[in-house]
Design an enzyme around this catalytic site. Structure first.
Site: not given
Ligand SMILES: Cc1cc2nc3c(=O)[nH]c(=O)nc-3n(C[C@H](O)[C@H](O)[C@H](O)COP(=O)(O)OP(=O)(O)OC[C@H]3O[C@@H](n4cnc5c(N)ncnc54)[C@H](O)[C@@H]3O)c2cc1C
Length: 405
Positions: A184, A268, A364-366, A390, A393
């Protein structure tokens, strides 16, 4: 602490009858008069200067002048010391900002600002050298430098310990190679708080944070990413190719970056939870007004018991999340490190915000499905909170492990 806004009912007085005081506005005990004044000024600013642009910024992302303007108004350094240009306020001031910025009607803007005020700059304030504070914190508080925070990588999100970005010492410098994603403010930032590995064999003691100017040779903005919601924010894929930084760019202790960033994540998450509650409250109120206006079968839809119960469910969820956030903020403010409760508040507030936004679409419906009403946008924006900072999960795992499981 000052007295509550309304006086308690004197039940012993002969002519008094106890009646529910549903319309009474009461301030939570963590807040004082000066928080109310701050609340009022942020709300007025958001409604007058930001909300009119909300639609346009869904297309363009919000413009950089917002940082400058918020810096002029003192909103980017509410709880930082005055010696760095901050307002010297308490942690509750940050909660007020997170709550009132929802009146900009732009989840993406709220997120971009929160990354700056409550994610990227707190580690500089806590761990930075005086020189780093002067070079980064002071201009960030003024809104003259925009910040971002780089933790997540294409191959490591939830599992922060799995990051691959390497920083290798070379004389008085470090050479950094790797990538970060979903960052971000990533396309507009002037500097990044970057999480790297300096010693891959040292486990949790092998991470180091760096403060890096984004015009450093080797810093590459690969891509601006398209997403489901939060359209007013920019989200970047970044790469670092033989990026050389001086040893003075290390933020905090070499090798302690993992612990530093885990500390950062607590603030955060709590601020994110506060934003979720405020966003849910706003869409609730908007939907309440709609339900009292909209008629079906000869009556306002609010007069159906099923609708009344939907509002009752939503209000109860919002209030429970709000109490969790405030109580946890109170503990945080009083010097505790309530990781379990922050995780609970983040988990609960993110979930209920999505549930509330979804139910508001239904009521709000549609119209709820139409962009014109702005309710679908709240749902799309809120949905991120169950993933970012985070996932649900991961929060459940932190909570579960805190019981020794
Ligand atoms: C719009 C947006 C803005 C963001 N901004 C920032 C930013 O400014 N800086 C930054 O550093 N990051 C940023 N993020 C990243 C965000 O913090 C991560 O997407 C998030 O921490 C999840 O990591 P991942 O996407 O790699 O998912 P993964 O870690 O690959 O997880 C995929 C799935 O597996 C599950 N999973 C993973 N490990 C476990 C476990 N041990 N037990 C059970 N389930 C598990 C997860 O819950 C999830 O459902 C942003 C993300 C988005 C979408």
């Amino acid at each position: 602490m000052s007295s509550p806004v309304s006086a308690p009912v004197d039940a012993a007085a002969p002519d008094s009858v106890l009646k529910p005081d549903f319309a009474t506005k009461r301030r939570h005990f963590i807040f004082e008069d000066h928080h109310d004044q701050l609340r009022e000024s942020i709300r007025t600013f958001a409604q007058r200067e930001l909300a009119p642009h909300a639609e346009e910024w869904e297309q363009t992302t919000f413009l950089d002048w917002v940082f400058k303007r918020m810096g002029e108004l003192g909103f980017l350094g509410l709880s930082y010391p005055e010696q760095y240009g901050g307002q010297g306020g308490d942690y509750y001031s940050n909660l007020v900002l997170a709550e009132e910025i929802v009146h900009a009607n732009s989840g993406g803007l709220a997120m971009g600002i929160a990354v700056h005020t409550d994610m990227a700059t707190p580690p500089i304030h806590l761990f930075g050298t005086e020189e780093q504070k002067q070079n980064y914190l002071v201009p960030a508080i003024k809104g003259e430098k925009i910040s971002c925070l780089g933790i997540t990588e294409p191959d490591a999100g939830s599992d922060v310990s799995g990051i691959k970005t390497r920083a290798v010492r070379d004389g008085d410098e470090y050479v950094i190679n790797g990538s970060k994603t979903y960052i971000t403010n990533g396309t507009r930032a002037d500097f990044i708080v970057l999480v790297t590995k300096t010693d891959p064999d040292a486990g949790y003691d092998g991470f180091t944070l760096f403060l890096v100017d984004t015009d450093t040779p080797g810093y590459i903005v690969e891509n601006k990413l398209e997403k489901l919601g939060m359209h007013a924010s920019d989200t970047a894929l970044l790469a670092f190719s033989d990026m050389r930084v001086p040893a003075s760019a290390v933020l905090g202790q070499v090798g302690k970056g993992f612990y530093h960033i885990m500390w950062e994540l607590q603030g955060e998450r709590l601020i994110g939870a506060a934003g979720c509650v405020a966003g849910a409250q706003k869409v609730f109120e908007k939907t309440l007004a709609f339900a009292q206006e909209r008629t079906a079968f000869g009556r306002p839809i609010s007069k159906f018991q099923v609708t009344r119960h939907k509002f009752a469910e939503m209000a109860t969820k919002i209030e429970s999340a709000r109490q969790m956030v405030y109580t946890t903020a109170w503990r945080h403010h009083n010097g505790e490190y309530p990781v379990r409760e922050i995780s609970m508040a983040k988990l609960h507030a993110s979930r209920i915000a999505v549930e509330v936004a979804d139910e508001c679409i239904q009521i709000h419906g549609g119209a709820g499905y139409m962009r014109e009403y702005g309710v679908e946008r709240v749902w799309r924006d809120m949905r991120l909170n169950r993933i970012g900072a985070g996932t649900d999960e991961v929060m459940l795992d932190v909570i579960g492990r805190s019981y020794g499981l």
